[in-house]
Write an enzyme that holds these catalytic residues in place. Structure first.
Site, PDB file in Angstrom:
ATOM      1  N   LEU A 148       4.387 105.234  38.326  1.00  0.00           N
ATOM      2  CA  LEU A 148       3.162 105.449  39.091  1.00  0.00           C
ATOM      3  C   LEU A 148       1.905 105.440  38.207  1.00  0.00           C
ATOM      4  O   LEU A 148       0.864 104.918  38.633  1.00  0.00           O
ATOM      5  CB  LEU A 148       3.270 106.766  39.861  1.00  0.00           C
ATOM      6  CG  LEU A 148       2.528 106.846  41.201  1.00  0.00           C
ATOM      7  CD1 LEU A 148       2.896 105.691  42.112  1.00  0.00           C
ATOM      8  CD2 LEU A 148       2.829 108.174  41.884  1.00  0.00           C
ATOM      9  N   VAL A 151       0.410 102.006  38.047  1.00  0.00           N
ATOM     10  CA  VAL A 151      -0.371 101.632  39.226  1.00  0.00           C
ATOM     11  C   VAL A 151      -1.703 102.373  39.233  1.00  0.00           C
ATOM     12  O   VAL A 151      -2.752 101.806  39.557  1.00  0.00           O
ATOM     13  CB  VAL A 151       0.416 101.945  40.510  1.00  0.00           C
ATOM     14  CG1 VAL A 151      -0.400 101.589  41.750  1.00  0.00           C
ATOM     15  CG2 VAL A 151       1.750 101.205  40.529  1.00  0.00           C
ATOM     16  N   GLU A 152      -1.682 103.631  38.861  1.00  0.00           N
ATOM     17  CA  GLU A 152      -2.881 104.468  38.950  1.00  0.00           C
ATOM     18  C   GLU A 152      -3.898 104.171  37.857  1.00  0.00           C
ATOM     19  O   GLU A 152      -5.085 104.004  38.125  1.00  0.00           O
ATOM     20  CB  GLU A 152      -2.487 105.949  38.894  1.00  0.00           C
ATOM     21  CG  GLU A 152      -1.831 106.478  40.154  1.00  0.00           C
ATOM     22  CD  GLU A 152      -2.815 106.617  41.300  1.00  0.00           C
ATOM     23  OE1 GLU A 152      -4.024 106.412  41.082  1.00  0.00           O
ATOM     24  OE2 GLU A 152      -2.378 106.922  42.418  1.00  0.00           O
ATOM     25  N   SER A 153      -3.449 104.133  36.604  1.00  0.00           N
ATOM     26  CA  SER A 153      -4.402 104.092  35.485  1.00  0.00           C
ATOM     27  C   SER A 153      -4.026 103.114  34.395  1.00  0.00           C
ATOM     28  O   SER A 153      -4.741 103.029  33.397  1.00  0.00           O
ATOM     29  CB  SER A 153      -4.506 105.485  34.864  1.00  0.00           C
ATOM     30  OG  SER A 153      -3.246 105.856  34.289  1.00  0.00           O
ATOM     31  N   TYR A 257      -0.473  99.710  47.655  1.00  0.00           N
ATOM     32  CA  TYR A 257      -0.093 100.711  46.655  1.00  0.00           C
ATOM     33  C   TYR A 257       1.413 100.759  46.436  1.00  0.00           C
ATOM     34  O   TYR A 257       1.899 100.584  45.311  1.00  0.00           O
ATOM     35  CB  TYR A 257      -0.626 102.068  47.113  1.00  0.00           C
ATOM     36  CG  TYR A 257      -0.514 103.174  46.103  1.00  0.00           C
ATOM     37  CD1 TYR A 257      -1.364 103.236  45.004  1.00  0.00           C
ATOM     38  CD2 TYR A 257       0.436 104.191  46.255  1.00  0.00           C
ATOM     39  CE1 TYR A 257      -1.271 104.268  44.089  1.00  0.00           C
ATOM     40  CE2 TYR A 257       0.514 105.229  45.348  1.00  0.00           C
ATOM     41  CZ  TYR A 257      -0.340 105.261  44.275  1.00  0.00           C
ATOM     42  OH  TYR A 257      -0.252 106.277  43.362  1.00  0.00           O
TER      43      TYR A 257
END
Length: 543
Positions: A148, A151-153, A257
């Protein structure tokens, strides 16, 4: 032996009977002689039947054959025993990847077209990934969640988004406070690798329970909030439509997402088939968490640990300034090889030596806030250190002020220096400096300078929704058709009789540009001696 003997006697007696029927003896003597002969024959058969007992070499061979055992196959390695962290994740991936979904295929194709992306991500993930995997395994959560932060940062610990989300897990301020992450001038727990991971997993566990164990809904809600996903589910139920993630009407970002996450999972499971080279990461702890017990200058801590200041800050990105927060947390993450050395050194260092101090004498015009700004600290800390009950200070009063042991430029990853790097990045031909005034907003400033409020936010390391502070310094970039090698910045000193129009005509610029460059009111009068900044086309002015 008894069984062999009886069997042999039965054979012998049968042979006697068969012989008697075929050839009856004439006399008793003949019958006795024949019986004697048959008995000897039976004895011979008995000896033959017992013969295996008399072959020790053959018996030994048979025994050896019985004792021979197949070599034991080595036990397969557990995920915790493999050498590579990516392999450790791969072995435990469990969520279904429906490749027939177009949105998933779209994300998969993007990753496959950009193979260097995963190589860069792997390099950035190295200090943090072991800890994240370990925490997920302890909670028996899907290992897809370890992906994750990609995907986030993209595993950038200082990432800050347009939605005011920060850190590896891109946590927004409200969610951070909800899950116990402090956010103040000194420290932002959303960027603290340890604390933010605990908070993010707590939030994901809560979301999983909220959606009755459906991880696809929980993951979508991590992006857009549980309320929005719940409303989409309810809308589908009312319309008698399926309520799986793929059937929900969600914002574009949220709809992409989960596909991004599952595309990464699929590539990791099939990286050889896709010829995707992801650099291995050692399956071993990278850092250790050490309790320092009090505030400490980060440069001092780096010296005690024997590492570069920038490396220490990358492991501890939650600290905004040159030192840890006065009120804590007082934990530092250290490379595991240096942790013991640091712990011994810091325990032997008196707390008063962990910061440097200066004595400042209050002069006319001073306030706690101006003094704090000058020394890169806070009014609250000055009050606390000097036992002040309020903000009132008097001329001649001596104050004890904490100061950094190095110049501010040395703390390259402090919030101040990261902002300076962002604002200094070239975004156009002309760079203007703007000081926020009462009533200003990003939208109003953007309208004035004919740029978007989102551009101004990006140039200044902000989110479009961030609140401006009175006196805050912003940079604004302007474009021009003038070739860069012909554009020159000059400072003009206003002379008697000058006006905006005469100056603009003299240097072949627009009055509106003069006003923007110098933050003037178009109707204001210029004063002799006033200094103006101009960006001129040297070729035109000299023509």
């Amino acid at each position: 032996m008894r069984k062999l003997y009886v069997g042999a006697m039965c054979v012998a007696l049968s042979a006697c009977q068969l012989t008697a029927r075929q050839d009856e003896p004439d006399t008793l003597e003949q019958a006795q002689a024949e019986l004697s002969s048959n008995t000897e024959s039976a004895a011979g058969s008995l000896e033959l039947a017992a013969a295996p007992e008399q072959l020790p070499a053959e018996a030994e061979l048979n025994q050896a054959a019985l004792e021979q055992v197949e070599p034991e196959q080595p036990e397969p390695l557990t995920p915790q025993q493999v050498d590579d962290l990516w392999e450790r994740i791969d072995m435990q991936l469990s969520l279904e990847v429906p490749l027939e979904q177009k949105s998933l295929q779209s994300q998969l194709n993007w990753y496959l077209r950009h193979p260097d992306y995963m190589r860069r991500v792997s390099q950035r993930a190295e200090p943090y990934l072991y800890f994240i995997i370990d925490e997920i395994e302890k909670r028996d959560m899907p290992l897809e969640l370890a992906l994750l932060p990609i995907v986030e940062s993209a595993f950038q610990p200082f990432a800050y988004s347009h939605g005011r989300a920060a850190g590896l897990w891109q946590i927004i301020p409200g969610t951070g406070r909800r899950f116990g992450l402090e956010q103040n001038w000194w420290y932002d727990g959303r960027r603290d690798v340890y604390a933010s991971t605990i908070a993010a997993l707590d939030y994901l566990e809560y979301l999983n329970r909220f959606f009755d164990g459906d991880w696809t809904h929980a993951i979508a809600a991590y992006n857009s909030g549980e309320g929005r996903v719940r409303n989409a589910i309810r809308a589908n139920k009312r319309a008698n439509k399926p309520t799986d993630f793929w059937s929900l009407s969600l914002p574009r970002e949220t709809s992409a997402y989960l596909p991004k996450l599952l595309a990464l999972s699929h590539i990791l499971q099939n990286r050889e088939d896709y010829d995707m080279e992801i650099p291995q990461l050692a399956n071993q702890p990278y850092f250790e968490r050490v309790d320092v017990g009090s505030q400490i200058d980060l440069a001092v801590a780096a010296d005690l640990a024997g590492i570069e200041l920038e490396e220490l800050h990358r492991l501890n990105p939650g600290f905004n300034r040159w030192a840890t927060a006065p009120e804590g947390p007082h934990f530092l993450l250290l490379p595991i090889e240096q942790a013991e050395r640091f712990e011994v050194a810091v325990n032997n260092m008196p707390k008063q030596d962990r910061l440097q101090w200066t004595r400042y004498t209050v002069v006319s015009g001073d306030s706690l806030s101006t003094i704090a700004s000058r020394y890169n600290t806070t009014s609250g800390q000055i009050r606390q250190l000097n036992s002040l009950s309020g903000d009132t200070i008097r001329i001649g009063q001596a104050l004890l002020i904490p100061i950094s042991s190095r110049d501010s430029e040395a703390y390259t990853l402090s919030q101040e220096q990261r902002l300076a790097a962002t604002q200094g990045r070239n975004r156009g031909a002309i760079k203007l400096n703007y000081t926020v005034k009462s009533g200003d907003s990003l939208w109003e400033i953007g309208r004035r300078y004919k740029v978007s409020h989102r551009q101004i936010a990006s140039w200044n390391g902000m989110a479009p929704g961030d609140t401006l502070r009175l006196g805050q310094k912003l940079v604004i970039w302007q474009q021009t058709d003038v070739p860069r090698d012909q554009l020159q910045t000059i400072t003009y000193r206003v002379r008697s009789g000058d006006s905006l129009s005469t100056i603009a005509a003299r240097f072949k610029v627009r009055i509106s540009d003069l006003v923007k460059w110098n933050k003037l009111d178009q109707n204001s009068y210029l004063q002799p001696g006033q200094r103006l900044k101009l960006y001129i086309n040297v070729a035109e002015v000299s023509a």
